[in-house]
Scaffold this motif. Structure first.
Motif, PDB file in Angstrom:
ATOM      1  N   THR A  25      -8.215  -0.157   1.178  1.00  7.31           N
ATOM      2  CA  THR A  25      -8.451  -1.539   1.584  1.00  7.31           C
ATOM      3  C   THR A  25      -8.237  -2.422   0.359  1.00  7.31           C
ATOM      4  N   ASP A  64      -4.718  -8.362   5.174  1.00  8.57           N
ATOM      5  CA  ASP A  64      -4.340  -7.715   6.428  1.00  8.57           C
ATOM      6  C   ASP A  64      -3.006  -6.988   6.264  1.00  8.57           C
ATOM      7  N   ASP A  65      -2.934  -5.759   6.734  1.00  7.18           N
ATOM      8  CA  ASP A  65      -1.726  -4.948   6.561  1.00  7.18           C
ATOM      9  C   ASP A  65      -0.481  -5.614   7.132  1.00  7.18           C
ATOM     10  N   GLN A  68      -8.353  -6.283  -1.558  1.00  6.69           N
ATOM     11  CA  GLN A  68      -9.009  -7.585  -1.593  1.00  6.69           C
ATOM     12  C   GLN A  68      -8.424  -8.418  -2.721  1.00  6.69           C
ATOM     13  N   LYS A  79       0.830  -1.206   0.000  1.00  2.75           N
ATOM     14  CA  LYS A  79       0.000   0.000   0.000  1.00  2.75           C
ATOM     15  C   LYS A  79       0.867   1.259   0.000  1.00  2.75           C
ATOM     16  N   THR A 100     -10.225  -0.588  -2.706  1.00  2.00           N
ATOM     17  CA  THR A 100     -11.347   0.310  -2.411  1.00  2.00           C
ATOM     18  C   THR A 100     -10.876   1.317  -1.375  1.00  2.00           C
ATOM     19  N   SER A 136     -12.280   3.631   1.779  1.00  2.00           N
ATOM     20  CA  SER A 136     -13.406   3.927   2.660  1.00  2.00           C
ATOM     21  C   SER A 136     -13.577   5.432   2.773  1.00  2.00           C
ATOM     22  N   LYS A 175      -6.199   5.018   3.670  1.00  2.39           N
ATOM     23  CA  LYS A 175      -7.624   4.815   3.409  1.00  2.39           C
ATOM     24  C   LYS A 175      -7.900   3.683   2.419  1.00  2.39           C
ATOM     25  N   PHE A 186     -10.006 -10.188   2.227  1.00  2.00           N
ATOM     26  CA  PHE A 186      -9.388  -8.917   2.584  1.00  2.00           C
ATOM     27  C   PHE A 186      -7.947  -9.174   3.030  1.00  2.00           C
TER      28      PHE A 186
END
Length: 464
Positions: free
Chosen positions: A429, A441-442, A431, A414, A460, A462, A427, A439
């Motif tokens: 996310t 996980d960081d 998948q 990310k 996506t 949020s 922000k 999903f």
């Protein structure tokens, strides 16, 4: 009608229709359980006469008592320098005949041509029928290398697909050297250690006259000839210290070593033992290489043989064994500790046969940079190898392409999205793009989700 087919000294019964053509007989052979040769690859003989396809068995006076001899064409696929071609042979011929035909196609002198099948050299008297149809035979050209070491020069004939372990075995067979204690080093300025499992072409050893150096047991000899040694008749003052310049660390430093004054005219071996016992050095004797005035110092020689005095600078070079982990497979790579990570990466790439540009080395949870010294890696610790690959991130009406590796955390991925595409990683996310829509996980690594080259990930935001 029952006839008998003889192939390679074995005789097989074959039931055929009444008065068939020779073509029909060949079709029956093709369908026979233990023969199964293509019709176009068969030649049949009876009473030393070649049987023609359009004629019938009665034209040749063939009866149930007749012996028909079968000869089969074998197409052997040859690979020479990534060029692939087929050579036609009879499968009762020997490898020597095959080698002669390959020599004509490749223009390699017959005496310098070697054929390899299943990682083994084919012997001239072997039958071609031992080769499995469809498999590839590799053609290589033999060349000579010279091994400098142990006070002499050894000459060997090798080929580029020979493994280093096989080369050492040849040294053992031809010169009675203990191959279990030998290490080989490239004779160029890189002084690269050769890994036993690698083939010679991994180190670009492919031509006549290549020079290698041999490390036998604890001694490294043969880099220079005895004639180049500098002798001195002056007495050595043992009460004065000898300056040892320690190279191979991030910041070179000078270490002063005071020799034991009870040692009369010590040998280079004695100096190495003192280095081993010195508080700030402590390198094993077998891992040390000493130089003075660009001359490598041999263990059994004495310091006065090299004219070493208290003003002399002795350069120390140290062998470093680096433990590598690649996909849970562990092996060691021998390097000099003043080599860079780039050099280590090239050696690893040659062993696992992946381009160095796609490799990443990780140590202590950090990615090693190409210009870093290997000496920063603590002895006994493991360096992890990962391979870079590409993932695609679908989101926000476009596709983002990122280069990642399987030990990268999702949070790092990310962060790369933010760096390369100015997205707000706090922000985002992520998948998986498969049906699971898992999903990410960081804190997890990409390999936890079996993410590999070409994997699609959806992004996506949020609150966007």
């Amino acid at each position: 009608m029952l006839i008998w087919i003889t192939y390679h000294s074995y005789t097989y019964p074959l039931v055929i229709p009444e008065n068939p053509t020779i073509q029909n007989v060949k079709e029956e052979i093709r369908d026979e359980k233990y023969l199964k040769f293509a019709v176009e690859d068969q030649q049949l003989f009876c009473n030393r006469i070649l049987l023609e396809n359009g004629k019938r068995v009665e034209d040749y006076g063939i009866t149930s008592d007749s012996l028909i001899f079968l000869r089969v064409i074998r197409r052997v696929q040859i690979d020479y320098n990534l060029m692939t071609f087929n050579v036609m042979n009879w499968d009762d011929e020997r490898v020597l005949e095959l080698k002669t035909r390959v020599a004509r196609v490749t223009s390699i002198p017959l005496e310098r041509l070697e054929l390899l099948y299943n990682d083994k050299e084919l012997q001239n008297d072997e039958k071609i029928s031992t080769l499995t149809a469809g498999d590839t035979v590799f053609a290589v050209m033999k060349f000579g290398v010279q091994i400098y070491g142990l006070k002499r020069i050894y000459s060997l004939t090798v080929h580029k697909m020979m493994r280093v372990a096989e080369l050492k075995q040849k040294l053992h067979s031809q010169y009675a050297l203990d191959d279990t204690k030998l290490k080989l080093v490239l004779g160029d300025t890189s002084k690269t250690f050769l890994d036993d499992r690698a083939s010679l072409d991994a180190y670009d050893i492919e031509k006549d006259g290549t020079v290698l150096h041999a490390i036998g047991g604890a001694y490294l000899t043969g880099y220079i000839s005895v004639k180049e040694f500098s002798y001195s008749s002056s007495c050595f003052d043992f009460l004065n210290p000898v300056n040892l310049q320690l190279v191979g660390f991030k910041f070179s430093k000078i270490t002063t070593l005071i020799l034991d004054e009870t040692t009369e005219n010590p040998t280079i071996q004695n100096i190495k033992e003192e280095i081993r016992d010195e508080k700030y050095l402590k390198f094993a004797v077998k891992d040390q290489q000493l130089f003075c005035n660009s001359t490598m110092l041999e263990n059994e020689k004495k310091v006065e043989d090299y004219g070493i005095t208290s003003d002399s600078d002795i350069l120390l070079r140290v062998i470093r064994g680096v433990q590598i982990d690649y996909n849970s497979q562990r092996f060691s790579v021998m390097t000099w500790d003043d080599d860079t990570v780039s050099k280590l990466k090239n050696i690893v790439a040659a062993l696992i046969r992946i381009r160095a540009a796609k490799l990443l080395l990780h140590y202590d949870n950090k990615e090693l940079q190409n210009d870093e010294d290997i000496s920063i890696i603590s002895v006994g610790n493991t360096v992890f190898v990962t391979v870079k690959f590409v993932v695609q991130i679908f989101g926000f009406k476009r596709i983002y392409t990122l280069e990642v590796h399987n030990m990268m955390k999702v949070a790092e991925l990310k962060q790369k999205l933010q760096t390369q595409y100015a997205l707000n990683c706090t922000k985002i996310t992520l998948q998986l793009g498969d049906v699971s829509r898992t999903f990410l996980d960081d804190c997890a690594y990409l390999n936890a989700y079996d993410i590999k080259d070409g994997t699609i990930i959806h992004a996506t935001v949020s609150g966007a």
